[in-house]
Motif scaffolding. Structure first.
Motif, PDB file in Angstrom:
ATOM      1  N   ASN A  15       0.882  -1.148   0.070  1.00 44.17           N
ATOM      2  CA  ASN A  15       0.002  -0.047   0.188  1.00 44.17           C
ATOM      3  C   ASN A  15       0.891   1.175  -0.125  1.00 44.17           C
ATOM      4  O   ASN A  15       1.002   2.065   0.871  1.00 44.17           O
ATOM      5  CB  ASN A  15      -0.945  -0.006   1.254  1.00 44.17           C
ATOM      6  CG  ASN A  15      -2.004  -1.155   1.135  1.00 44.17           C
ATOM      7  OD1 ASN A  15      -2.940  -1.208   0.488  1.00 44.17           O
ATOM      8  ND2 ASN A  15      -1.376  -2.112   2.016  1.00 44.17           N
ATOM      9  N   PRO A  16       1.553   1.809  -1.070  1.00 44.93           N
ATOM     10  CA  PRO A  16       2.415   2.656  -1.199  1.00 44.93           C
ATOM     11  C   PRO A  16       1.764   3.809  -1.153  1.00 44.93           C
ATOM     12  O   PRO A  16       0.427   4.006  -1.224  1.00 44.93           O
ATOM     13  CB  PRO A  16       3.260   2.699  -2.592  1.00 44.93           C
ATOM     14  CG  PRO A  16       2.049   1.950  -3.423  1.00 44.93           C
ATOM     15  CD  PRO A  16       1.543   0.787  -2.485  1.00 44.93           C
ATOM     16  N   PRO A  17       2.107   5.007  -0.674  1.00 48.97           N
ATOM     17  CA  PRO A  17       1.606   6.448  -0.607  1.00 48.97           C
ATOM     18  C   PRO A  17       0.854   6.815  -1.826  1.00 48.97           C
ATOM     19  O   PRO A  17       1.291   6.547  -2.979  1.00 48.97           O
ATOM     20  CB  PRO A  17       2.786   7.403  -0.341  1.00 48.97           C
ATOM     21  CG  PRO A  17       3.952   6.927  -0.707  1.00 48.97           C
ATOM     22  CD  PRO A  17       3.738   5.244  -0.528  1.00 48.97           C
ATOM     23  N   VAL A  18      -0.033   7.411  -1.749  1.00 47.73           N
ATOM     24  CA  VAL A  18      -0.966   8.108  -2.839  1.00 47.73           C
ATOM     25  C   VAL A  18      -1.049   9.553  -2.796  1.00 47.73           C
ATOM     26  O   VAL A  18      -1.404  10.164  -1.727  1.00 47.73           O
ATOM     27  CB  VAL A  18      -2.438   7.267  -3.159  1.00 47.73           C
ATOM     28  CG1 VAL A  18      -3.313   7.961  -4.004  1.00 47.73           C
ATOM     29  CG2 VAL A  18      -2.229   5.845  -2.936  1.00 47.73           C
ATOM     30  N   PHE A  19      -1.029  10.211  -3.853  1.00 47.56           N
ATOM     31  CA  PHE A  19      -1.092  11.661  -3.822  1.00 47.56           C
ATOM     32  C   PHE A  19      -2.402  12.152  -4.620  1.00 47.56           C
ATOM     33  O   PHE A  19      -2.703  11.564  -5.718  1.00 47.56           O
ATOM     34  CB  PHE A  19       0.190  12.398  -4.706  1.00 47.56           C
ATOM     35  CG  PHE A  19       0.130  13.682  -4.958  1.00 47.56           C
ATOM     36  CD1 PHE A  19      -0.194  14.806  -3.831  1.00 47.56           C
ATOM     37  CD2 PHE A  19       0.395  14.251  -6.221  1.00 47.56           C
ATOM     38  CE1 PHE A  19      -0.163  16.109  -4.087  1.00 47.56           C
ATOM     39  CE2 PHE A  19       0.273  15.783  -6.218  1.00 47.56           C
ATOM     40  CZ  PHE A  19      -0.132  16.443  -5.394  1.00 47.56           C
ATOM     41  N   ARG A  20      -3.209  12.885  -3.889  1.00 50.84           N
ATOM     42  CA  ARG A  20      -4.280  13.394  -4.366  1.00 50.84           C
ATOM     43  C   ARG A  20      -3.970  15.115  -4.392  1.00 50.84           C
ATOM     44  O   ARG A  20      -4.065  15.707  -3.322  1.00 50.84           O
ATOM     45  CB  ARG A  20      -5.448  13.119  -3.278  1.00 50.84           C
ATOM     46  CG  ARG A  20      -6.757  13.645  -3.896  1.00 50.84           C
ATOM     47  CD  ARG A  20      -7.904  12.793  -3.485  1.00 50.84           C
ATOM     48  NE  ARG A  20      -8.087  13.133  -1.929  1.00 50.84           N
ATOM     49  CZ  ARG A  20      -8.920  14.347  -1.233  1.00 50.84           C
ATOM     50  NH1 ARG A  20      -9.799  14.847  -2.134  1.00 50.84           N
ATOM     51  NH2 ARG A  20      -8.832  14.409  -0.067  1.00 50.84           N
ATOM     52  N   GLN A  21      -4.181  15.426  -5.437  1.00 54.38           N
ATOM     53  CA  GLN A  21      -3.959  16.878  -5.751  1.00 54.38           C
ATOM     54  C   GLN A  21      -5.077  17.935  -5.563  1.00 54.38           C
ATOM     55  O   GLN A  21      -5.004  18.993  -4.933  1.00 54.38           O
ATOM     56  CB  GLN A  21      -3.124  17.447  -7.144  1.00 54.38           C
ATOM     57  CG  GLN A  21      -2.440  18.523  -7.464  1.00 54.38           C
ATOM     58  CD  GLN A  21      -1.577  18.553  -8.578  1.00 54.38           C
ATOM     59  OE1 GLN A  21      -1.848  18.101  -9.766  1.00 54.38           O
ATOM     60  NE2 GLN A  21      -0.452  19.060  -8.222  1.00 54.38           N
ATOM     61  N   TYR A  22      -6.223  17.356  -5.977  1.00 55.28           N
ATOM     62  CA  TYR A  22      -7.337  18.115  -5.721  1.00 55.28           C
ATOM     63  C   TYR A  22      -8.644  17.334  -5.373  1.00 55.28           C
ATOM     64  O   TYR A  22      -8.583  16.018  -5.322  1.00 55.28           O
ATOM     65  CB  TYR A  22      -8.025  18.689  -7.311  1.00 55.28           C
ATOM     66  CG  TYR A  22      -6.866  19.453  -8.049  1.00 55.28           C
ATOM     67  CD1 TYR A  22      -7.116  21.003  -7.691  1.00 55.28           C
ATOM     68  CD2 TYR A  22      -6.068  19.044  -8.974  1.00 55.28           C
ATOM     69  CE1 TYR A  22      -6.230  21.860  -8.446  1.00 55.28           C
ATOM     70  CE2 TYR A  22      -5.005  19.713  -9.875  1.00 55.28           C
ATOM     71  CZ  TYR A  22      -5.126  21.104  -9.249  1.00 55.28           C
ATOM     72  OH  TYR A  22      -4.444  22.088  -9.776  1.00 55.28           O
ATOM     73  N   ASP A  23      -9.553  18.111  -4.625  1.00 55.38           N
ATOM     74  CA  ASP A  23     -10.564  17.100  -4.165  1.00 55.38           C
ATOM     75  C   ASP A  23     -11.689  17.230  -5.182  1.00 55.38           C
ATOM     76  O   ASP A  23     -11.546  17.606  -6.242  1.00 55.38           O
ATOM     77  CB  ASP A  23     -11.073  18.020  -2.674  1.00 55.38           C
ATOM     78  CG  ASP A  23     -11.656  19.264  -2.988  1.00 55.38           C
ATOM     79  OD1 ASP A  23     -12.053  19.645  -4.184  1.00 55.38           O
ATOM     80  OD2 ASP A  23     -12.069  20.203  -2.111  1.00 55.38           O
ATOM     81  N   ALA A  24     -12.873  16.739  -4.745  1.00 57.55           N
ATOM     82  CA  ALA A  24     -13.896  16.369  -5.654  1.00 57.55           C
ATOM     83  C   ALA A  24     -14.467  17.696  -6.370  1.00 57.55           C
ATOM     84  O   ALA A  24     -15.157  17.878  -7.235  1.00 57.55           O
ATOM     85  CB  ALA A  24     -15.084  15.717  -5.149  1.00 57.55           C
ATOM     86  N   TRP A  25     -14.265  19.002  -5.522  1.00 61.54           N
ATOM     87  CA  TRP A  25     -14.536  20.029  -6.217  1.00 61.54           C
ATOM     88  C   TRP A  25     -13.738  21.182  -6.661  1.00 61.54           C
ATOM     89  O   TRP A  25     -13.948  22.263  -6.905  1.00 61.54           O
ATOM     90  CB  TRP A  25     -15.380  20.963  -4.970  1.00 61.54           C
ATOM     91  CG  TRP A  25     -16.402  19.968  -4.466  1.00 61.54           C
ATOM     92  CD1 TRP A  25     -16.349  19.044  -3.190  1.00 61.54           C
ATOM     93  CD2 TRP A  25     -17.854  19.635  -4.638  1.00 61.54           C
ATOM     94  NE1 TRP A  25     -17.541  18.409  -2.901  1.00 61.54           N
ATOM     95  CE2 TRP A  25     -18.203  18.945  -3.794  1.00 61.54           C
ATOM     96  CE3 TRP A  25     -18.380  19.820  -5.908  1.00 61.54           C
ATOM     97  CZ2 TRP A  25     -19.731  18.123  -3.818  1.00 61.54           C
ATOM     98  CZ3 TRP A  25     -20.027  19.415  -6.074  1.00 61.54           C
ATOM     99  CH2 TRP A  25     -20.266  18.749  -5.182  1.00 61.54           C
ATOM    100  N   GLY A  26     -12.821  20.284  -7.023  1.00 59.47           N
ATOM    101  CA  GLY A  26     -11.836  21.340  -7.833  1.00 59.47           C
ATOM    102  C   GLY A  26     -10.714  22.093  -6.914  1.00 59.47           C
ATOM    103  O   GLY A  26      -9.977  22.787  -7.607  1.00 59.47           O
ATOM    104  N   GLN A  27     -10.916  21.656  -5.379  1.00 56.27           N
ATOM    105  CA  GLN A  27     -10.004  22.707  -4.765  1.00 56.27           C
ATOM    106  C   GLN A  27      -8.499  22.015  -4.443  1.00 56.27           C
ATOM    107  O   GLN A  27      -8.566  20.714  -4.493  1.00 56.27           O
ATOM    108  CB  GLN A  27     -10.614  22.944  -3.264  1.00 56.27           C
ATOM    109  CG  GLN A  27     -12.139  23.732  -3.306  1.00 56.27           C
ATOM    110  CD  GLN A  27     -11.781  25.040  -3.779  1.00 56.27           C
ATOM    111  OE1 GLN A  27     -11.048  25.865  -3.189  1.00 56.27           O
ATOM    112  NE2 GLN A  27     -12.446  25.324  -4.818  1.00 56.27           N
ATOM    113  N   ARG A  28      -7.673  22.659  -4.491  1.00 55.76           N
ATOM    114  CA  ARG A  28      -6.031  22.006  -4.514  1.00 55.76           C
ATOM    115  C   ARG A  28      -6.150  21.761  -3.014  1.00 55.76           C
ATOM    116  O   ARG A  28      -6.418  22.415  -1.941  1.00 55.76           O
ATOM    117  CB  ARG A  28      -5.303  22.945  -4.915  1.00 55.76           C
ATOM    118  CG  ARG A  28      -3.796  22.147  -4.964  1.00 55.76           C
ATOM    119  CD  ARG A  28      -2.729  22.775  -5.829  1.00 55.76           C
ATOM    120  NE  ARG A  28      -1.520  22.074  -5.908  1.00 55.76           N
ATOM    121  CZ  ARG A  28      -0.678  22.295  -6.949  1.00 55.76           C
ATOM    122  NH1 ARG A  28      -0.944  23.019  -7.939  1.00 55.76           N
ATOM    123  NH2 ARG A  28       0.414  21.600  -6.933  1.00 55.76           N
TER     124      ARG A  28
END
Length: 641
Positions: free
Chosen positions: A128-141
């Motif tokens: 389970n390596p790290p995962v990067f999420r740049q934006y949320d569901a509403w387009g906010q960084r």
């Protein structure tokens, strides 16, 4: 890592004669259509009545295979501390009795915890390596780096076990640093990559301690060295920028702008930031003057402390561009970061950043050695266990002399590397408690780069050879063996490549005006005098004395040569130092009154190799100006460019 028994035979495997128990011709094998063996309709029609008994037998046999256990027994290890006889004999020899009693009790407990609790977490981190999420569901960084629960648990365990704290509490005076190194050595190959953040955390704590723990950094130091999982911090080390490499003096572009309140804002791009999920970081930057100008070169670099996030969990004017897609250490988040006005505190004298961070580099290089020795030990231990279980050509692998010779050669390498590691942390413990002589401090300065570069190379070679001892299984991902190999390969690169560190060895010689070599040679001589009292070691003693003579002669000859000669010789020279000193350590250990026959054998075998390769290559003319021209011709001879 090896707790889960995963089947390595698959029903879609290509048909092979041994699968059915009958040695069928290959053309007939390709016609079969049972249990994952494909054939066309036309081919099915060609199967005659005479083949039906064979097909029925094969189908029954394969169906039975689905319910059977693995074809091979998986390798396993027990309590790593109790199984490591070299480690235990070293501690018994060197630690004071009272310290040994307490340390032994704790390490036995820790070994059990590693086996039952920590190793399963290690495999979970890999899966389970790290995962990067740049934006949320509403387009906010949001720039959120998600790590798995096992990785976060590793952080808690590191605090509970005092894997950083032990070195700074100094419960056992000068032996505290060695004790910490032993725990890290046992933890490393089961840490799921968490040993890397610990290296930088230890380095950051060392820097702050060397600065006298100023009031503004007291909270950070207390957290870095805490045993409380709720308070414990890890640190990053942000040095590499867009140009990459070890040339931070010319590659650092990050600018620091002073603010009215005395803090600074950092602007720049950090190209390779390991443990990007850490709580804080130390980083280099150039302070801009009133006109916005910065001093170039190493004299323009200053050291800064910064928090990665504020109290609300928001990033400190930092944007995550992406996570690095690495060959190994995938369990750990390594990122590219934009500093867009990150608030930071200047903690070194202006322009003295490189000098201030040198303490961090020494510590992280020692951690690199720890990781190298730990991975070698793990691979050899698994190979040894597998040799007791795997049957090939009618007998166990342990009964094949050539196989055992191969593993024995690896064991000699591990033993030498382990004793070199212990020597370094022993000297570091003396230095940190003001018990080291000037000669011991000089020796430590020399041995750190020597050990880092040499064990990094050793570890890669040992891991590859040990993987081969498992045959095809060594190449299978679900055995966990490729993980160890991938994570090992970085050790010759991180914290300075072999060539960079070889040149650092030369700098240590030049800076001490030859004193460090005098200390090196006299220390080796003392160990040889001790070993000369053991008759069985006399061949090793003689070979080492000859190697020292060759080394002295090379240095005398090189003194009249151009600087190019020493640069070309730097790598072989460093290897020579590593082999000679390690040989002396192995002989010293084998000269103990209660030394085993195995200790003597390891020393003899180590000293049977070429101990002074720099003298051999010098005699072949490998370091002259003509050799440099030949090197370029060989590399670019077939290139039109």
């Amino acid at each position: 890592m090896f707790a889960c028994r995963l089947p390595w035979w698959r029903s879609s495997a290509t048909c092979k004669p041994w699968q059915s128990g009958h040695f069928l011709p290959w053309d007939r094998c390709q016609m079969l259509s049972v249990k994952g063996i494909k054939m066309s309709v036309g081919q099915q029609q060609q199967v005659g009545m005479k083949d039906k008994p064979v097909l029925e037998d094969l189908e029954t046999h394969l169906a039975r295979r689905e319910t059977e256990a693995l074809f091979q027994e998986q390798p396993e290890t027990g309590n790593q501390y109790l199984e490591d006889t070299l480690l235990r004999s070293y501690l018994k020899t060197h630690l004071p009795p009272k310290v040994l009693e307490e340390v032994h009790r704790d390490l036995e407990r820790f070994g059990n915890r590693l086996l039952t609790k920590i190793q399963p977490l290690s495999w979970e981190c890999e899966q389970n390596p790290p995962v990067f999420r740049q934006y949320d569901a509403w387009g906010q960084r949001v720039d959120h780096i998600h790590t798995c629960s096992a990785w976060r648990r590793m952080k808690e365990i590191s605090a509970e076990e005092g894997l950083i704290a032990e070195a700074y509490e100094k419960r056992y005076s000068n032996w505290s640093r060695l004790y910490q190194a032993v725990k890290l050595y046992l933890f490393s190959s089961s840490s799921g990559g968490f040993s890397c953040p610990l290296a930088m955390t230890d380095g950051a704590a060392k820097v702050i301690e060397s600065l006298g723990i100023p009031g503004s950094l007291k909270n950070a130091f207390d957290r870095l060295t805490s045993r409380d999982p709720k308070k414990f911090w890890t640190s990053g080390q942000w040095m590499t920028e867009r140009r990459g490499g070890s040339d931070v003096a010319n590659g650092t572009e990050t600018v620091a702008r002073k603010q009215p309140d005395g803090t600074y804002r950092l602007y720049g791009f950090k190209w390779f930031t390991s443990a990007a999920d850490s709580d804080m970081a130390l980083t280099l930057a150039r302070i801009a003057d009133a006109e916005g100008q910065c001093t170039q070169g190493s004299r323009g670099l200053s050291l800064f402390f910064l928090r990665v996030r504020d109290e609300e969990g928001n990033l400190n004017s930092i944007q995550v561009q992406r996570l690095k897609d690495k060959l190994g250490t995938r369990q750990m988040a390594t990122a590219e970061l934009w500093l867009q006005g990150a608030r930071a505190e200047l903690i070194s004298a202006e322009g003295r950043g490189v000098a201030a961070i040198s303490n961090m580099l020494n510590i992280t290089r020692i951690h690199n050695v720890i990781g190298a020795v730990a991975n070698m030990r793990r691979m050899v231990s698994l190979s040894r266990n597998y040799a007791r279980k795997r049957v090939a050509f009618g007998k166990l692998l342990k009964d094949h002399p050539l196989h055992m010779q191969t593993i024995a050669r690896l064991e000699v390498q591990v033993r030498g590397a382990f004793l070199l590691l212990m020597e370094i942390v022993r000297l570091l413990g003396l230095a940190e408690t003001n018990l080291a002589s000037e000669q011991e401090q000089l020796l430590l300065r020399l041995l750190i780069p020597v050990a880092k570069l040499y064990t990094g190379k050793q570890a890669s070679a040992v891991a590859v050879e040990a993987m081969e001892s498992f045959g095809g299984q060594g190449y299978m991902e679900d055995t966990g063996l490729p993980v160890i190999l991938r994570d090992t390969l970085v050790l010759s690169i991180w914290e300075g490549t072999t060539n960079i560190l070889s040149l650092d060895v030369l700098r240590s010689l030049a800076k001490s005006q030859g004193q460090v070599m005098a200390v090196f040679l006299s220390t080796v001589q003392k160990k040889l005098e001790l070993a000369s009292g053991t008759e069985e070691l006399s061949p090793a003693v003689q070979r080492t004395r000859e190697a020292i003579g060759s080394l002295r002669q090379f240095m005398a000859d090189a003194g009249s040569e151009q600087a190019l000669t020493m640069e070309l010789a730097a790598r072989d020279f460093s290897y020579s130092l590593a082999r000679i000193y390690t040989g002396a350590l192995l002989m010293e250990h084998a000269a103990r009154p209660d030394a085993s026959r195995t200790d003597v054998c390891a020393a003899l075998r180590w000293c049977n190799q070429e101990l002074c390769p720099v003298a051999v290559e010098s005699g072949r003319g490998s370091y002259g100006g003509g050799a440099a021209l030949q090197d370029s011709a060989l590399v670019f001879g077939n290139s039109r460019l």
